[in-house]
Design a protein around this motif. Structure first.
Motif, short mmCIF file in Angstrom:
data_model
loop_
_atom_site.label_atom_id
_atom_site.label_comp_id
_atom_site.label_asym_id
_atom_site.label_seq_id
_atom_site.Cartn_x
_atom_site.Cartn_y
_atom_site.Cartn_z
N GLU A 161 0.83 -1.21 0.00
CA GLU A 161 0.00 0.00 0.00
C GLU A 161 0.86 1.26 0.00
O GLU A 161 0.55 2.24 -0.69
CB GLU A 161 -0.93 0.00 1.22
CG GLU A 161 -1.80 1.24 1.32
CD GLU A 161 -2.63 1.27 2.59
OE1 GLU A 161 -2.96 2.37 3.06
OE2 GLU A 161 -2.95 0.19 3.13
N VAL A 162 1.96 1.25 0.79
CA VAL A 162 2.79 2.45 0.90
C VAL A 162 3.92 2.48 -0.12
O VAL A 162 4.66 3.47 -0.19
CB VAL A 162 3.36 2.62 2.32
CG1 VAL A 162 2.22 2.65 3.34
CG2 VAL A 162 4.37 1.54 2.66
N ASP A 181 5.96 6.58 6.20
CA ASP A 181 4.90 6.33 5.23
C ASP A 181 3.86 5.37 5.78
O ASP A 181 2.65 5.51 5.52
CB ASP A 181 5.49 5.80 3.93
CG ASP A 181 6.23 6.86 3.13
OD1 ASP A 181 6.07 8.06 3.46
OD2 ASP A 181 6.95 6.50 2.19
N SER A 184 1.76 7.36 8.17
CA SER A 184 0.90 8.29 7.43
C SER A 184 -0.31 7.58 6.84
O SER A 184 -1.37 8.18 6.67
CB SER A 184 1.70 8.96 6.31
OG SER A 184 2.76 9.74 6.84
N ALA A 185 -0.16 6.30 6.52
CA ALA A 185 -1.25 5.51 5.96
C ALA A 185 -2.12 4.86 7.03
O ALA A 185 -3.07 4.13 6.70
CB ALA A 185 -0.69 4.44 5.02
#
Length: 282
Positions: A161-162, A181, A184-185
């Motif tokens: 995903e990241v 990251d 952040s997700a």
């Protein structure tokens, strides 16, 4: 049946890699070796002596992002990273799988890394164990925004995903940007001392000065890629001043500037909550 694949990125360390594979074989888990353009006999030797290992030859040196190729090829829900000079304790991956099952927002487990021949914990693990971020009630250990890659297990879904490890950094120090990251997700990264990886540092290493320059370069690039402009410019200015008396710092700044076009294309600011966590860690 194992639900974790071990991914190893390697380059010109076939003897250490063979030792690592010997340690991993009793775990009965899938292993993917991604070769970063080795000039030794890594690829033919792996394919001949270890046909049960999936060996992928990139034909070039992709640095830390070579692991991304391995994760994409994996067909298990979780992926553990080893280096060619590290391996996992016999019960570590089972413990990690159980923790991922119990903690659905957990994206990465940073394991305790035991360094040999001394058999002592890596100093980074001591820092992670006392993380200033503390421990959330629904997580199995302290929250972290950095880790040791050869002692980490990821939820494959979260990793993809990241986007995995950013190729702009190449190597080393790729872990911190990846953690930022993940956070952040909305994925959590935490330290788990009960999951253990073993590391016997390879004797085949580049010059210390070269690694030091790369670390300083990537610290700056990581800041440029994600942090607010005041922090990004402040970091650059501090490195420039250091470069007046330190040739390695000067070289690191020059190398970072060469990557600015890629930084501009990929730059995005951290969410305020993650920026506050980064500030807390200093």
């Amino acid at each position: 049946m194992a639900d974790t694949t071990v991914v190893i990125a390697t380059r010109n360390r076939v003897d250490e890699l063979v030792r690592t594979i010997a340690h991993l074989r009793p775990l009965h888990v899938p292993v993917i070796v991604v070769d970063n353009g080795s000039s030794d006999d890594t690829v033919p030797r792996m394919r001949k002596d270890f046909p049960w290992v999936r060996t992928v030859s990139l034909g070039r040196n992709a640095g830390a992002s070579a692991r991304n190729h391995g994760v994409r090829l994996a067909r298990t829900r979780y992926v553990a990273f080893s280096d060619d000079d590290s391996w996992w304790a016999s019960d570590a991956l089972r413990k990690a799988e159980e923790l991922f099952e119990r903690h659905p927002r957990l994206g990465l487990i940073a394991a305790r890394v035991v360094v040999h021949p001394a058999g002592t914990d890596d100093p980074t693990c001591v820092e992670m164990a006392s993380s200033a971020l503390g421990r959330a009630g629904d997580l199995p250990g302290p929250s972290v925004l950095g880790f040791i890659c050869c002692g980490s297990v990821v939820r494959r879904e979260a990793f993809l995903e990241v986007g995995g490890f950013n190729p702009v950094l190449f190597f080393p120090g790729e872990e911190r940007l990846f953690c930022w990251d993940m956070a952040s997700a909305g994925w959590e990264c935490c330290y788990v001392a009960d999951a253990v990886a073993h590391h016997w540092p390879s004797a085949v290493r580049g010059p210390n000065a070269e690694r030091r320059r790369a670390e300083m370069r990537n610290d700056l690039l990581t800041t440029w890629l994600r942090r607010r402009l005041s922090a990004a410019s402040g970091h650059a200015w501090a490195l420039a001043k250091r470069g007046l008396r330190d040739p390695d710092a000067r070289a690191a700044l020059g190398a970072a500037v060469l990557r600015l076009p890629a930084v501009v294309r990929q730059r995005r600011k951290l969410p305020p909550s993650v920026e506050r966590q980064v500030e807390l860690l200093g």
